[in-house]
Design a protein around this motif. Structure first.
Motif, PDB file in Angstrom:
ATOM      1  N   LYS A 198       0.845  -1.215   0.000  1.00  0.00           N
ATOM      2  CA  LYS A 198       0.000   0.000   0.000  1.00  0.00           C
ATOM      3  C   LYS A 198       0.876   1.260   0.000  1.00  0.00           C
ATOM      4  O   LYS A 198       0.593   2.229  -0.707  1.00  0.00           O
ATOM      5  CB  LYS A 198      -0.907   0.020   1.241  1.00  0.00           C
ATOM      6  CG  LYS A 198      -1.968  -1.064   1.226  1.00  0.00           C
ATOM      7  CD  LYS A 198      -2.809  -0.986   2.472  1.00  0.00           C
ATOM      8  CE  LYS A 198      -3.751  -2.167   2.575  1.00  0.00           C
ATOM      9  NZ  LYS A 198      -4.714  -2.241   1.474  1.00  0.00           N
ATOM     10  N   ILE A 199       1.925   1.240   0.814  1.00  0.00           N
ATOM     11  CA  ILE A 199       2.808   2.410   0.891  1.00  0.00           C
ATOM     12  C   ILE A 199       3.510   2.629  -0.455  1.00  0.00           C
ATOM     13  O   ILE A 199       3.614   3.764  -0.925  1.00  0.00           O
ATOM     14  CB  ILE A 199       3.835   2.278   2.039  1.00  0.00           C
ATOM     15  CG1 ILE A 199       3.112   2.085   3.387  1.00  0.00           C
ATOM     16  CG2 ILE A 199       4.744   3.502   2.103  1.00  0.00           C
ATOM     17  CD1 ILE A 199       4.029   1.861   4.572  1.00  0.00           C
ATOM     18  N   ALA A 200       3.959   1.547  -1.068  1.00  0.00           N
ATOM     19  CA  ALA A 200       4.647   1.668  -2.363  1.00  0.00           C
ATOM     20  C   ALA A 200       3.703   2.253  -3.422  1.00  0.00           C
ATOM     21  O   ALA A 200       4.107   3.107  -4.215  1.00  0.00           O
ATOM     22  CB  ALA A 200       5.166   0.307  -2.801  1.00  0.00           C
ATOM     23  N   ALA A 201       2.449   1.813  -3.397  1.00  0.00           N
ATOM     24  CA  ALA A 201       1.468   2.327  -4.371  1.00  0.00           C
ATOM     25  C   ALA A 201       1.263   3.825  -4.141  1.00  0.00           C
ATOM     26  O   ALA A 201       1.197   4.614  -5.098  1.00  0.00           O
ATOM     27  CB  ALA A 201       0.152   1.566  -4.232  1.00  0.00           C
ATOM     28  N   THR A 202       1.194   4.235  -2.879  1.00  0.00           N
ATOM     29  CA  THR A 202       1.012   5.654  -2.550  1.00  0.00           C
ATOM     30  C   THR A 202       2.255   6.451  -2.954  1.00  0.00           C
ATOM     31  O   THR A 202       2.146   7.543  -3.510  1.00  0.00           O
ATOM     32  CB  THR A 202       0.734   5.817  -1.038  1.00  0.00           C
ATOM     33  OG1 THR A 202      -0.428   5.050  -0.724  1.00  0.00           O
ATOM     34  CG2 THR A 202       0.507   7.264  -0.644  1.00  0.00           C
TER      35      THR A 202
END
Ligand SMILES: [Zn+2]
Length: 239
Positions: free
Chosen positions: A96-100
């Protein structure tokens, strides 16, 4: 022999199912991913409206990127990971953090200004690592780096002092003493003054920032310059 082929097929499917079907570590429902859809959605709902923290709480000009608000399902997920022995939860959150990160205009600007970045997770002391079995920040950093294609270097920073949990300390002085000289950079990984290395620190929760600041100071003494900090979450204080 068609029945035989069918039987082999059924057996193969059963094996595949048992390999891929597991229980969601948060609600115990069966899922073919790390978290079930429902828990995943609940965690996504904890995402903070601001990824780059506008108040720059660590140091002036040092960006803190915090993906979510430390509350609700996200808080439960981090606790389940650390205290319920579910390291894979960190991988799901790292995605999720990487996508953000990939979508963030602030992150894009940051990358343009900083080349050759290495990622360092906040380490655990050997005693804690032994009792927990894994460092959640390291799992988070590794998965994040896989997705962003950055090098991850957990070996650059060590926790040499078995500190108390900051919550168990009673005063600011005790808190500072508790963390003082908590970290060290192995000789092998120190950079020369003429060629400092830019690094990003990764941790799970940002609270007072005392641990992060101590790590930044230790790294700076070895010419490893922290350019940003990325964390899963930060508590939201009522204004
Ligand atoms: Zn679930």
């Amino acid at each position: 022999m068609q029945w035989f082929a069918k039987l082999v097929n059924i057996a193969a499917n059963t094996v595949t199912d048992s390999l891929w079907q597991a229980n969601c570590p948060l609600c115990r429902r069966s899922t073919d991913r790390i978290l079930c859809k429902d828990c995943d959605r609940q965690i996504s709902a904890c995402q903070s409206p601001e990824f780059l923290q506008a108040d720059y709480p660590i140091l002036p000009d040092l960006p803190l990127y915090s993906w979510g608000i430390y509350d609700g399902a996200l808080k439960r997920a981090i606790a389940a990971c650390k205290y319920g022995n579910h390291p894979a939860i960190m991988e799901a959150i790292a995605e999720k953090i990487a996508a953000t990160w990939k979508r963030s205009p602030h992150a894009k600007e940051f990358i343009q200004n900083h080349k050759k970045l290495s990622v360092i997770p906040i380490p655990l002391h050997a005693n804690k690592l032994k009792s927990r079995g894994f460092n959640q920040a390291e799992i988070l950093a590794h998965r994040f780096c896989d997705l962003i294609a950055w090098p991850c270097h957990p070996q650059f920073l060590q926790r040499v002092k078995d500190t108390k949990a900051q919550m168990q300390t009673k005063s600011i002085t005790e808190r500072e003493q508790n963390l003082s000289h908590a970290f060290a950079v192995p000789l092998l990984h120190r950079s020369p003054q003429t060629n400092p290395r830019s690094v990003i620190l990764v941790d799970d929760i940002y609270t007072t920032g005392a641990t992060i600041r101590e790590a930044i100071t230790t790294l700076a003494h070895s010419n490893l310059i922290v350019r940003a900090v990325i964390v899963i979450s930060r508590p939201q204080f009522k204004k």
